[in-house]
Design a protein around this motif. Structure first.
Motif, short mmCIF file in Angstrom:
data_model
loop_
_atom_site.label_atom_id
_atom_site.label_comp_id
_atom_site.label_asym_id
_atom_site.label_seq_id
_atom_site.Cartn_x
_atom_site.Cartn_y
_atom_site.Cartn_z
N ARG A 28 0.84 -1.21 0.00
CA ARG A 28 0.00 0.00 0.00
C ARG A 28 0.87 1.26 0.00
O ARG A 28 0.62 2.21 -0.75
CB ARG A 28 -0.91 -0.02 1.22
CG ARG A 28 -1.94 1.06 1.29
CD ARG A 28 -3.06 0.74 0.33
NE ARG A 28 -4.12 1.70 0.43
CZ ARG A 28 -5.40 1.39 0.30
NH1 ARG A 28 -5.77 0.16 0.08
NH2 ARG A 28 -6.30 2.32 0.38
N LEU A 29 1.90 1.25 0.84
CA LEU A 29 2.79 2.41 0.92
C LEU A 29 3.58 2.60 -0.37
O LEU A 29 3.67 3.72 -0.89
CB LEU A 29 3.75 2.26 2.10
CG LEU A 29 3.12 2.26 3.49
CD1 LEU A 29 4.18 1.97 4.55
CD2 LEU A 29 2.40 3.57 3.79
N LEU A 30 4.14 1.54 -0.89
CA LEU A 30 4.95 1.65 -2.11
C LEU A 30 4.11 2.03 -3.32
O LEU A 30 4.54 2.83 -4.16
CB LEU A 30 5.70 0.34 -2.37
CG LEU A 30 6.76 -0.03 -1.33
CD1 LEU A 30 7.41 -1.36 -1.68
CD2 LEU A 30 7.81 1.06 -1.18
N SER A 89 -2.88 -6.17 11.76
CA SER A 89 -3.92 -5.47 10.97
C SER A 89 -3.95 -3.98 11.27
O SER A 89 -4.31 -3.18 10.40
CB SER A 89 -5.29 -6.10 11.24
OG SER A 89 -5.29 -7.45 10.84
N LEU A 90 -3.59 -3.59 12.48
CA LEU A 90 -3.53 -2.16 12.80
C LEU A 90 -2.52 -1.45 11.90
O LEU A 90 -2.74 -0.32 11.48
CB LEU A 90 -3.15 -1.95 14.27
CG LEU A 90 -4.23 -2.27 15.30
CD1 LEU A 90 -3.65 -2.18 16.72
CD2 LEU A 90 -5.43 -1.36 15.15
N HIS A 91 -1.42 -2.13 11.60
CA HIS A 91 -0.42 -1.55 10.71
C HIS A 91 -1.00 -1.34 9.31
O HIS A 91 -0.77 -0.31 8.68
CB HIS A 91 0.83 -2.44 10.64
CG HIS A 91 1.61 -2.46 11.90
ND1 HIS A 91 1.26 -3.22 12.99
CD2 HIS A 91 2.73 -1.79 12.26
CE1 HIS A 91 2.13 -3.02 13.96
NE2 HIS A 91 3.04 -2.16 13.55
N PHE A 92 -1.77 -2.33 8.84
CA PHE A 92 -2.39 -2.19 7.52
C PHE A 92 -3.37 -1.01 7.51
O PHE A 92 -3.40 -0.23 6.55
CB PHE A 92 -3.11 -3.47 7.11
CG PHE A 92 -3.82 -3.33 5.80
CD1 PHE A 92 -3.11 -3.39 4.60
CD2 PHE A 92 -5.18 -3.12 5.76
CE1 PHE A 92 -3.75 -3.23 3.39
CE2 PHE A 92 -5.84 -2.96 4.54
CZ PHE A 92 -5.12 -3.02 3.36
N LEU A 93 -4.15 -0.87 8.57
CA LEU A 93 -5.11 0.25 8.63
C LEU A 93 -4.39 1.60 8.61
O LEU A 93 -4.82 2.52 7.92
CB LEU A 93 -5.98 0.14 9.89
CG LEU A 93 -7.01 -0.98 9.89
CD1 LEU A 93 -7.70 -1.07 11.25
CD2 LEU A 93 -8.03 -0.79 8.79
N ALA A 94 -3.30 1.70 9.35
CA ALA A 94 -2.53 2.96 9.35
C ALA A 94 -2.02 3.27 7.95
O ALA A 94 -2.11 4.41 7.48
CB ALA A 94 -1.38 2.88 10.34
N CYS A 95 -1.50 2.27 7.26
CA CYS A 95 -0.98 2.47 5.90
C CYS A 95 -2.10 2.85 4.93
O CYS A 95 -1.92 3.69 4.05
CB CYS A 95 -0.27 1.21 5.41
SG CYS A 95 1.24 0.85 6.35
N SER A 96 -3.27 2.23 5.11
CA SER A 96 -4.41 2.55 4.25
C SER A 96 -4.90 3.97 4.45
O SER A 96 -5.40 4.60 3.52
CB SER A 96 -5.56 1.57 4.51
OG SER A 96 -5.19 0.28 4.10
N LEU A 97 -4.76 4.47 5.68
CA LEU A 97 -5.18 5.84 5.95
C LEU A 97 -4.21 6.86 5.39
O LEU A 97 -4.54 8.05 5.28
CB LEU A 97 -5.38 6.07 7.44
CG LEU A 97 -6.70 5.50 7.97
CD1 LEU A 97 -6.72 5.53 9.49
CD2 LEU A 97 -7.88 6.29 7.41
N LEU A 98 -3.03 6.44 5.02
CA LEU A 98 -2.08 7.35 4.39
C LEU A 98 -2.31 7.44 2.88
O LEU A 98 -2.04 8.47 2.27
CB LEU A 98 -0.64 6.91 4.68
CG LEU A 98 -0.19 7.13 6.12
CD1 LEU A 98 1.12 6.42 6.38
CD2 LEU A 98 -0.08 8.61 6.43
N PHE A 99 -2.80 6.36 2.29
CA PHE A 99 -3.06 6.34 0.85
C PHE A 99 -4.46 5.78 0.60
O PHE A 99 -4.63 4.56 0.55
CB PHE A 99 -2.00 5.51 0.12
CG PHE A 99 -0.66 6.17 0.07
CD1 PHE A 99 -0.46 7.29 -0.73
CD2 PHE A 99 0.40 5.68 0.82
CE1 PHE A 99 0.78 7.92 -0.77
CE2 PHE A 99 1.64 6.30 0.78
CZ PHE A 99 1.83 7.41 -0.02
#
Length: 195
Positions: A28-30, A89-99
């Motif tokens: 997601r980040l990349l 999953s919290l890490h995935f949610l944080a990344c999704s909120l950035l992009f």
């Protein structure tokens, strides 16, 4: 565990699922960074946002690294398994909120980030609270081995993120992300150069 005998394959199973979730986070980040590189004018690049993207990347990679210590758990119960999956999953949610999936309705990343900062910072706070629980789950010896800088780092990042929820001034937001990056990089270099 089968019939009361520890099963080392359980950790391998858990590690694969954690890897999938964290792989999606990094992806997601990349992908988001690639979109900015492809169309920088269309996305209205925002330095604070990019700083938190780098912080999220470091945090995900660091999480993936230190979860290796889960191999020390002899007995895996479903609630521990569920906890670890939720933590990842919290890490995935944080990344999704950035992009986000779409920037429709936002003038750029500054507008988007500032409008969603309470959600983003709330999730990052949750990550560092859950980190305490995760570390305790690995045993008191492991917790103590991280030294006093471990709880100080977590508490400091929780306070920074709490400030990030309430502060709108761009200069202060930039200072917060700078402090978070320095804290995270310093902790990684001090604690986790080898497993």
């Amino acid at each position: 565990m089968e019939g009361g005998i520890p099963n080392p394959e359980v950790f391998t199973h858990v590690r694969v699922i954690i890897g999938i979730i964290l792989g999606l986070s990094v992806s997601r980040l990349l992908t988001g960074i690639a979109r900015i590189i492809q169309h920088p004018q269309r996305k209205n690049v925002y330095a604070v946002h990019l700083g938190w993207v780098f912080f999220a990347f470091l945090t995900v990679v660091h999480f993936w690294w230190f979860e290796f210590y889960l191999h020390q758990l002899v007995l895996w119960k479903f609630e521990v398994y569920l906890f670890v999956i939720f933590f990842a999953s919290l890490h995935f949610l944080a990344c999704s909120l950035l992009f986000p999936d779409s920037m429709e309705g936002y003038s750029g990343y500054e507008d988007f980030f500032m409008s969603r900062r309470a959600w983003f910072f709330g999730i990052v706070i949750s990550i560092f609270v859950f980190d305490f629980l995760d570390t305790m789950m690995k045993g008191s010896e492991h917790f103590r081995s991280l030294g006093p800088e471990y709880p100080l780092r977590n508490l400091f990042l929780v306070v920074l993120c709490a400030l990030g929820i309430y502060v709108r001034r761009q200069r202060i937001q930039l200072i917060l992300v700078g402090l978070a990056l320095v804290t995270q990089v310093a902790f990684i270099l001090i604690q986790f150069d080898t497993i």
